[in-house]
Design a protein around this motif. Structure first.
Motif, short mmCIF file in Angstrom:
data_model
loop_
_atom_site.label_atom_id
_atom_site.label_comp_id
_atom_site.label_asym_id
_atom_site.label_seq_id
_atom_site.Cartn_x
_atom_site.Cartn_y
_atom_site.Cartn_z
N VAL A 1 2.62 -8.47 6.29
CA VAL A 1 3.91 -8.03 6.85
C VAL A 1 4.94 -9.15 6.77
O VAL A 1 6.10 -8.92 6.40
CB VAL A 1 3.72 -7.56 8.31
CG1 VAL A 1 5.07 -7.34 8.98
CG2 VAL A 1 2.90 -6.27 8.36
N THR B 1 10.36 -0.82 4.24
CA THR B 1 11.29 0.31 4.26
C THR B 1 12.59 -0.08 4.95
O THR B 1 13.69 0.26 4.49
CB THR B 1 10.67 1.53 4.97
OG1 THR B 1 9.50 1.94 4.27
CG2 THR B 1 11.64 2.69 5.01
N VAL B 2 12.46 -0.82 6.04
CA VAL B 2 13.66 -1.30 6.76
C VAL B 2 14.47 -2.24 5.88
O VAL B 2 15.70 -2.14 5.79
CB VAL B 2 13.24 -2.01 8.07
CG1 VAL B 2 14.47 -2.63 8.74
CG2 VAL B 2 12.55 -1.05 9.01
N MET C 1 0.19 0.40 5.51
CA MET C 1 1.12 1.07 6.42
C MET C 1 2.02 0.04 7.12
O MET C 1 3.23 0.24 7.26
CB MET C 1 0.33 1.86 7.46
CG MET C 1 1.18 2.75 8.34
SD MET C 1 1.84 4.14 7.39
CE MET C 1 2.84 4.92 8.65
N MET C 2 1.42 -1.06 7.55
CA MET C 2 2.20 -2.13 8.18
C MET C 2 3.22 -2.70 7.21
O MET C 2 4.38 -2.96 7.57
CB MET C 2 1.24 -3.23 8.66
CG MET C 2 0.25 -2.78 9.72
SD MET C 2 -1.11 -3.96 9.96
CE MET C 2 -0.24 -5.37 10.63
N ALA D 1 8.28 2.97 -1.04
CA ALA D 1 8.06 2.69 0.38
C ALA D 1 8.00 3.99 1.18
O ALA D 1 7.14 4.16 2.05
CB ALA D 1 9.18 1.79 0.91
N LEU E 1 4.40 5.84 3.14
CA LEU E 1 4.24 6.17 4.55
C LEU E 1 3.35 7.39 4.71
O LEU E 1 2.43 7.43 5.53
CB LEU E 1 5.61 6.40 5.20
CG LEU E 1 6.53 5.18 5.30
CD1 LEU E 1 7.88 5.58 5.86
CD2 LEU E 1 5.90 4.09 6.16
N ASP F 1 4.52 -1.16 4.56
CA ASP F 1 5.55 -0.17 4.20
C ASP F 1 6.59 0.01 5.30
O ASP F 1 7.77 0.19 5.01
CB ASP F 1 4.90 1.17 3.87
CG ASP F 1 4.19 1.14 2.53
OD1 ASP F 1 4.65 0.43 1.63
OD2 ASP F 1 3.16 1.83 2.38
N LEU F 2 6.15 -0.02 6.55
CA LEU F 2 7.12 0.09 7.65
C LEU F 2 8.10 -1.08 7.60
O LEU F 2 9.30 -0.90 7.84
CB LEU F 2 6.38 0.12 8.99
CG LEU F 2 5.63 1.41 9.32
CD1 LEU F 2 4.76 1.23 10.56
CD2 LEU F 2 6.60 2.57 9.52
N SER F 3 7.59 -2.26 7.26
CA SER F 3 8.45 -3.45 7.21
C SER F 3 9.41 -3.39 6.03
O SER F 3 10.61 -3.61 6.17
CB SER F 3 7.58 -4.71 7.10
OG SER F 3 6.68 -4.79 8.17
#
Length: 243
Positions: free
Chosen positions: A80, A179-180, A172-173, A49, A53, A175-177
């Motif tokens: 997502v 990663t959290v 990208m969308m 993840a 980014l 991975d941002l989700s």
């Protein structure tokens, strides 16, 4: 992990990034099997993840003229939503069984589109939503959904710059989700943070080298490359999971 193994890990990461850019669907489908050699499964999810980014930011910048906002929304939003579900469920499933299922799925579909090379699925709403949901769920559950998204976008016969840029934006969308979610699961540890600067450099360099290669191949050849790579990923995933 020792210095020699760390160097090998970074070299293989660069190779995964170049091939993932050429294939159009990102590096995680290659990066995850490589990283599994060096780290445990949950650490692989976390480091994938973080690496993605950088990888996806690079592709979005380098292929920005090909971004398709409609596809980004239709594939990206379900991706997502389902990557969050898959990320939470990743603690409870046997990843070996999931890898077997994924391998069979990728082998079957890639062979179908290679044999029936004139078969094109129109990128209508239902097809894009289903493809996005499956790729997001796979990304959250086993760390890689790029191959499923690659199959989806190859079936749509998208122009190569649209394919790469749109896939990267959707990734990208995702991975941002995740990663959290992975951070909350404890998958992103202090032990892997020192790799982050190297991974960011590799993400850009690998994407740039992949772009240079893509500039010299035709649209038809690009689609076949993507499908052959997905077929190889499916075979490798299946073999690794039953070995």
């Amino acid at each position: 992990m020792g210095i020699e193994k760390s160097i090998w890990f970074l070299v293989l990461t660069l190779i995964a990034e170049i091939i993932g850019t050429i294939g159009g669907f990102g590096s995680s489908v290659f990066f995850v099997p490589f990283a599994n050699i060096f780290f445990d499964f949950h650490t692989v999810l976390g480091i994938t993840a973080v690496f993605h980014l950088s990888s996806n930011l690079s592709k979005i910048y380098l292929f920005r003229k090909g971004l398709d906002k409609k596809l980004i929304l239709q594939i990206g939003i379900p991706s997502v939503l389902f990557v969050i579900i898959g990320g939470f469920l990743s603690k409870f499933f046997d990843n070996k069984i999931l890898e077997i299922v994924l391998g069979i799925f990728l082998i079957s579909l890639s062979l179908l589109f290679l044999i029936k090379d004139k078969l094109i699925i129109p990128p209508k709403f239902n097809q894009t939503v289903i493809g996005g949901a499956l790729s997001g769920f796979s990304a959250g559950l086993i760390g890689t959904g790029g191959a499923i998204r690659g199959i989806t976008m190859a079936a749509f016969n998208l122009e190569k710059s649209v394919f790469v840029a749109t896939s990267a934006a959707i990734d990208m969308m995702i991975d941002l989700s995740r990663t959290v979610v992975y951070f909350g699961n404890g998958f992103i540890t202090k032990d892997i943070l020192w790799y982050v600067p190297f991974l960011f450099v590799i993400g850009f360099v690998g994407s740039w080298l992949g772009q240079k290669f893509l500039n010299h191949i035709s649209q038809d050849y690009f689609k076949r490359i993507a499908l052959v790579l997905i077929l190889l990923i499916g075979i490798f995933s299946f073999y690794q999971s039953i070995k």
